[in-house]
Write an enzyme that holds these catalytic residues in place. Structure first.
Site, PDB file in Angstrom:
ATOM      1  N   ASP A 226       0.850  -1.189   0.000  1.00 50.87           N
ATOM      2  CA  ASP A 226       0.000   0.000   0.000  1.00 50.87           C
ATOM      3  C   ASP A 226       0.880   1.231   0.000  1.00 50.87           C
ATOM      4  OD1 ASP A 226       0.379   0.980   3.012  1.00 50.87           O
ATOM      5  OD2 ASP A 226       0.199  -1.204   3.020  1.00 50.87           O
ATOM      6  N   ASP A 228       0.588   3.599   2.406  1.00 49.92           N
ATOM      7  CA  ASP A 228       0.399   4.204   3.719  1.00 49.92           C
ATOM      8  C   ASP A 228      -0.690   5.270   3.610  1.00 49.92           C
ATOM      9  OD1 ASP A 228       1.202   3.926   6.424  1.00 49.92           O
ATOM     10  OD2 ASP A 228       2.324   5.780   6.315  1.00 49.92           O
TER      11      ASP A 228
END
Length: 289
Positions: A226, A228
């Site tokens: 991802d 973040d």
């Protein structure tokens, strides 16, 4: 009290035995042949789960689930000292690990593989050394340099192995390890980028520190899952997206780990193993014998 022998002058090639610590989805015992479970206790308590001994392509290995096989241990509660010491007790010379990370850089996309070379430790609750003066600790105080943080020769093999398998990999990255279990705020995420962080996770520290203190040759392969929460206009990280990205890419890491084990075993590591041990001894004051 544990006594560390610093006077091993054995010049014969030393046998390689590789410990593997897997995060969620990367602790699959099916990667091992002739496997058996071993319950072990250490001077620092019990490891996260049973250790599974076996072989990969004839190379002796030991597998451990970092969070337990039911993933019931949160990052701050992992007994990192017991995990690493258990690997040492089992005779491991190397430790290769996997970890899921958030990306702090646009060019490290979700699903990308990364071989980190440095870290920034933002944890606050974790025991960072075996040499704590306790009744079961080794004697002395160890002031160990953490540069290089990861073993460069192991890192090189992980990178080469990925390329042999036609898998793209980022060859360097600094991991920021946070306490967790929560994810970062946006301001924290932006700050970590400004500090030079490339990835963020919850488990590299103190694992990497303790591995070096135990004299193990440590390397890590990370999956970016991802971005973040530093990107404006994008959704913040959430567990469901992390798991989805992780599941789609976990097989790549398994292939790298299994091939890297065989590549490591093809080389002579005698000098590296003894150098790692000597490094600890030279940096321990008042008592490493």
């Amino acid at each position: 009290m544990i006594k560390i022998n610093c006077k091993d002058t054995n010049l014969e090639p030393l046998c390689v035995k590789i410990g593997i610590i897997g995060g969620s989805g990367l602790d699959d015992p099916d990667i091992l042949e002739n496997r058996k479970e071993t319950e072990i206790s250490t001077p620092f308590g019990s490891p996260s789960d049973a250790l599974i001994e076996g072989e990969i392509g004839g190379v002796k290995c030991v597998l451990l689930a970092r969070h337990g096989r039911t993933h019931n241990i949160m990052p701050s509660n992992v007994n990192y000292r017991a995990n690493i010491w258990a690997m040492r007790q089992m005779g491991c010379t190397h430790l290769i690990v996997s970890t899921a990370c958030g990306s702090l850089r646009e060019e490290i996309h979700p699903g990308d593989l990364v071989v980190p070379n440095d870290f920034i430790d933002r944890t606050t609750k974790r025991l960072q050394t075996f040499y704590d003066g306790g009744p079961n600790s080794p004697r002395g105080v160890c002031h160990l340099s953490m540069h290089p943080a990861f073993n460069e020769r192991v890192r090189s093999i992980l990178i080469t192995t990925a390329k042999e398998l036609d898998l793209s990999v980022h060859e360097k990255a600094t991991i920021v390890t946070i306490e967790g279990p929560r994810f970062s705020s946006r301001s924290e995420s932006i700050m970590f980028r400004q500090w030079g962080g490339d990835l963020i996770n919850m488990t590299t520290c103190p694992e990497v520190v303790l591995a070096k203190e135990a004299g193990l040759l440590y390397g890590s392969i990370a999956i970016a899952t991802d971005y973040d929460c530093w990107q404006k206009g994008c959704e913040a990280v959430n567990v469901q997206d992390v798991l989805k990205t992780f599941a789609a890419n976990v097989i790549k890491v398994k292939h790298i780990l299994m091939k890297a084990v065989q590549n490591i075993a093809q080389e002579d590591w005698s000098d590296d193993i003894l150098d790692a041990k000597e490094c600890v001894c030279k940096n321990t004051m008042n008592g490493a014998m």
